[in-house]
Design an enzyme around this catalytic site. Structure first.
Site, mmCIF file in Angstrom:
data_model
loop_
_atom_site.group_PDB
_atom_site.id
_atom_site.type_symbol
_atom_site.label_atom_id
_atom_site.label_comp_id
_atom_site.label_asym_id
_atom_site.label_seq_id
_atom_site.Cartn_x
_atom_site.Cartn_y
_atom_site.Cartn_z
ATOM 1 N N CYS A 181 -7.864 -2.004 1.115
ATOM 2 C CA CYS A 181 -8.712 -0.890 0.686
ATOM 3 C C CYS A 181 -10.176 -1.103 1.078
ATOM 4 C CB CYS A 181 -8.546 -0.657 -0.814
ATOM 5 S SG CYS A 181 -9.121 0.989 -1.329
ATOM 6 N N HIS B 169 -3.329 0.679 -1.720
ATOM 7 C CA HIS B 169 -3.101 -0.372 -2.712
ATOM 8 C C HIS B 169 -1.606 -0.549 -2.957
ATOM 9 C CE1 HIS B 169 -7.127 -1.473 -4.085
ATOM 10 N NE2 HIS B 169 -7.468 -0.199 -4.013
ATOM 11 N N GLU C 288 -0.070 -3.059 -3.708
ATOM 12 C CA GLU C 288 0.159 -4.045 -4.766
ATOM 13 C C GLU C 288 0.066 -3.449 -6.160
ATOM 14 O OE1 GLU C 288 -4.314 -3.850 -4.698
ATOM 15 O OE2 GLU C 288 -2.672 -3.556 -3.276
#
EC number: 2.3.1.46
Length: 315
Positions: A142, A235, A237
């Site tokens: 990001c 993102h 994750e």
């Protein structure tokens, strides 16, 4: 992949409860193999939450991963206990003589801050430059991807008119590269950023290979030809609830945010959100670790030097 972390790190207990294979220091000492050494530069405010998310992503492989946590400045965090940072994190001077198989640099809530106004900007430049000769492959997430484009390619910050928040469809553009092996042709991934990553701009100003792109979110996944730098603009994750918490944080701050797109069932924030990108996130990190880190890194990290040229993969 069993990840090797300190016995007392909070992530150890959380991940063990999720039946994720965590190898503590004491157990790892009895295994006579070299673990992959991964450095995590955690720029997110809620450091423990981010540690858990990323260590979860690094956990699906038969090899050990030794994770070192890096902090970039000495300012006290508002969202992480000081004792946690002092116990588990090192600063750059403590690790600069080390070499690593992988480096992950997280995002940061700095989308509307100019690079020169970021308190630790000079240190971040130093770390990115250091990584060229001391890390086999670096993964920028990001905001870190935008920062790396500035450091490595001289690209100025491109900012959207309003924040991009939600879960978006992406098209896989590359079939042969192992980084996208197993990806669906169209897949979902979350974004939460002001940064703009328009495909035409990236193609015109870099030599990056673009692997995945979205009509709404722009370029999502790209890498250098030698696999040494990987750029992820979203993102993958994130937990299921992370966008939800960010949305309510912005509401509380009076920002009047848009409801995250394609996230809540029926676009209703009162309903529990879907975790529709879970399998993609695990696959992306697994592919990066296996093909861009494990397959390319030397057994003796002291022999690591900057590689040149692309990699001829046998698919």
């Amino acid at each position: 992949m069993p990840i090797k972390i300190p016995d007392q790190l909070p992530a150890a207990g959380v991940l063990t409860e999720e039946n994720i294979f965590v190898m503590t220091d004491s157990r790892a000492a009895h295994q006579d193999i070299r673990p992959l050494k991964v450095l995590l530069l955690n720029l997110m405010p809620k450091k423990i939450e981010t540690e858990i998310q990323l260590m979860r992503m690094l956990s699906n492989s038969p090899l050990q991963v030794l994770v070192d946590l890096l902090r970039i400045d000495d300012r006290e965090s508002k969202n992480t206990p000081r004792i946690h940072v002092e116990t588990f994190y090192q600063d750059f001077d403590q690790i600069k003589d080390n070499k690593y198989d992988g480096l992950i640099i997280t995002g940061a809530p700095l989308g509307l801050v100019q690079f020169d106004d970021v308190v630790y900007w000079d240190t971040l430049i130093k770390i990115i430059e250091w990584s060229k000769k001391n890390v086999t492959s670096t993964l920028f997430l990001c905001w870190a991807a935008q920062a790396a484009l500035k450091v490595l390619y001289g690209l100025e910050k491109q900012t959207r008119g309003e924040k991009l928040s939600g879960v978006y469809y992406h098209h896989k553009l590359e079939q042969q590269d192992p980084l996208v092996r197993g990806f669906d042709d169209v897949f979902l991934a979350p974004h939460s950023r002001y940064a703009s990553f328009e495909g035409d701009f990236i193609r015109a100003n870099t030599d990056l290979r673009i692997f995945a792109e979205s009509e709404e979110a722009g370029v999502y996944l790209a890498a250098t030809k030698d696999c040494r730098q990987v750029f992820v603009t979203g993102h993958p994750e994130y937990d299921a609830e992370t966008l939800h918490h960010e949305y309510h944080r912005d509401l509380t701050a009076g920002i009047n945010p848009n409801v995250p797109a394609n996230y809540y069932p029926g676009n209703d924030p009162a309903r529990p959100p879907y975790h529709s990108w879970r399998s993609h996130g695990h696959l992306l990190f697994s592919n990066w670790l296996n093909y861009y880190v494990y397959q390319l890194t030397p057994y003796d990290l002291d022999t690591l030097d900057q590689k040149a040229g692309g990699v001829d993969w046998e698919i």
